[in-house]
Motif scaffolding. Structure first.
Motif, PDB file in Angstrom:
ATOM      1  N   MET A   1       0.850  -1.184   0.000  1.00 38.05           N
ATOM      2  CA  MET A   1       0.000   0.000   0.000  1.00 38.05           C
ATOM      3  C   MET A   1       0.894   1.246   0.000  1.00 38.05           C
ATOM      4  SD  MET A   1      -2.984   1.120   2.722  1.00 38.05           S
ATOM      5  CE  MET A   1      -4.064  -0.224   2.216  1.00 38.05           C
ATOM      6  N   THR A   2       0.567   2.215  -0.841  1.00 37.44           N
ATOM      7  CA  THR A   2       1.378   3.429  -0.925  1.00 37.44           C
ATOM      8  C   THR A   2       1.193   4.280   0.320  1.00 37.44           C
ATOM      9  OG1 THR A   2      -0.361   4.725  -2.010  1.00 37.44           O
ATOM     10  CG2 THR A   2       1.099   3.415  -3.432  1.00 37.44           C
ATOM     11  N   GLN A   4       0.479   7.411   0.421  1.00 40.60           N
ATOM     12  CA  GLN A   4      -0.687   8.277   0.277  1.00 40.60           C
ATOM     13  C   GLN A   4      -1.974   7.548   0.638  1.00 40.60           C
ATOM     14  OE1 GLN A   4      -0.518  11.708  -0.470  1.00 40.60           O
ATOM     15  NE2 GLN A   4      -2.542  11.414   0.443  1.00 40.60           N
ATOM     16  N   LYS A   5      -2.092   6.274   0.241  1.00 42.30           N
ATOM     17  CA  LYS A   5      -3.290   5.500   0.588  1.00 42.30           C
ATOM     18  C   LYS A   5      -3.391   5.279   2.092  1.00 42.30           C
ATOM     19  CE  LYS A   5      -4.033   3.053  -3.771  1.00 42.30           C
ATOM     20  NZ  LYS A   5      -4.129   1.721  -4.450  1.00 42.30           N
ATOM     21  N   ASP A   8      -4.513   8.573   3.539  1.00 41.37           N
ATOM     22  CA  ASP A   8      -5.938   8.782   3.259  1.00 41.37           C
ATOM     23  C   ASP A   8      -6.805   7.917   4.171  1.00 41.37           C
ATOM     24  OD1 ASP A   8      -5.250  10.548   1.282  1.00 41.37           O
ATOM     25  OD2 ASP A   8      -5.504   9.120  -0.371  1.00 41.37           O
ATOM     26  N   ALA A   9      -6.338   6.681   4.443  1.00 40.01           N
ATOM     27  CA  ALA A   9      -7.117   5.764   5.270  1.00 40.01           C
ATOM     28  C   ALA A   9      -7.282   6.273   6.685  1.00 40.01           C
ATOM     29  CB  ALA A   9      -6.450   4.387   5.285  1.00 40.01           C
TER      30      ALA A   9
END
Length: 241
Positions: A1-2, A4-5, A8-9
């Motif tokens: 998972m990046t 940024q993800k 965001d999560a």
């Protein structure tokens, strides 16, 4: 998972590069609030990381990883896993309607082993050997996979070791004898679904497994229906025929 993800999560306004630097060991610190949010998110979204951290090692076997994820996905409880191991771990002779000679009502005789590994994985192996008419060469097929006991459902997810084609066994009935630690499965039966180009994509047939007696050997082959010695095996394999 990046990064940024992940940000965001957890709904963080932290810039992606800050988390990238931490993940790439370019810094040893991130904001305490972000660290706490990421910890809670990973713990809740990916609990298997904490339940079975050894599965993240490069040396982990694919079947161990599969079983761990199935255990989490289907919420398989430890008592049920251990109860299945107590009942089913053993060697069996397995009778299955032959895919090659289905219309001739022939039966494949194979060995079926169920075992529990040190990792806790419930493993199965179904081994076939036979010769085709007019050929001296011995052909073999070996199916390995994991056992998934869920309430009254018992499913074996497997593939053949040569080409990794899927094969799924569904157990719809079994019988045990004995009590407590002496309890053992005498037989189990059900149906199997496998990949098949000859049968428009998949092949389904009934199977019947009987626990081997001490010292009993299995002649792995393909036999005619009339060679079956047990009526209950014949009745199940050819049910509805």
């Amino acid at each position: 998972m990046t990064s940024q993800k992940l940000l965001d999560a957890v709904k963080s306004n932290t810039h992606r590069t800050s988390l990238d630097r931490f993940r790439n060991s370019l810094t040893n610190h991130i904001a305490p609030e972000l660290a706490s949010s990421l910890w809670d998110h990973i713990r809740d979204a990916h609990p298997i990381i904490f339940q079975s951290p050894q599965l993240l090692q490069e040396s982990s076997e694919s079947e161990d990883i599969l079983f761990a994820y199935l255990r989490h996905y289907f919420a398989l409880k430890s008592p049920r896993i251990q109860g299945f191991a107590q009942d089913f771990v053993n060697d069996y002779v397995c009778y299955t309607r032959s895919e090659l000679f289905f219309s001739q009502e022939r039966v494949t005789v194979s060995t079926f082993n169920i075992d529990q590994k040190k990792s806790g994985r419930l493993r199965m192996e179904d081994t076939h050997e036979y010769r085709l008419t007019g050929s001296d060469a011995s052909l073999s097929e070996n199916y390995v996979g994991v056992c998934m006991p869920k309430t009254t459902s018992k499913i074996f997810l497997a593939h053949d070791t040569a080409n990794r084609r899927p094969r799924i066994y569904f157990v719809n009935k079994h019988m045990t004898t004995g009590v407590g630690k002496q309890r053992k499965c005498v037989y189990f039966r059900g149906f199997v679904v496998s990949n098949s180009a000859e049968h428009e994509g998949y092949f389904q047939a009934n199977f019947f497994c009987r626990r081997l007696k001490i010292g009993e050997r299995v002649n792995k082959t393909i036999i005619e229906r009339k060679a079956l010695e047990e009526d209950m095996v014949d009745d199940w394999l050819f049910k509805g025929s």
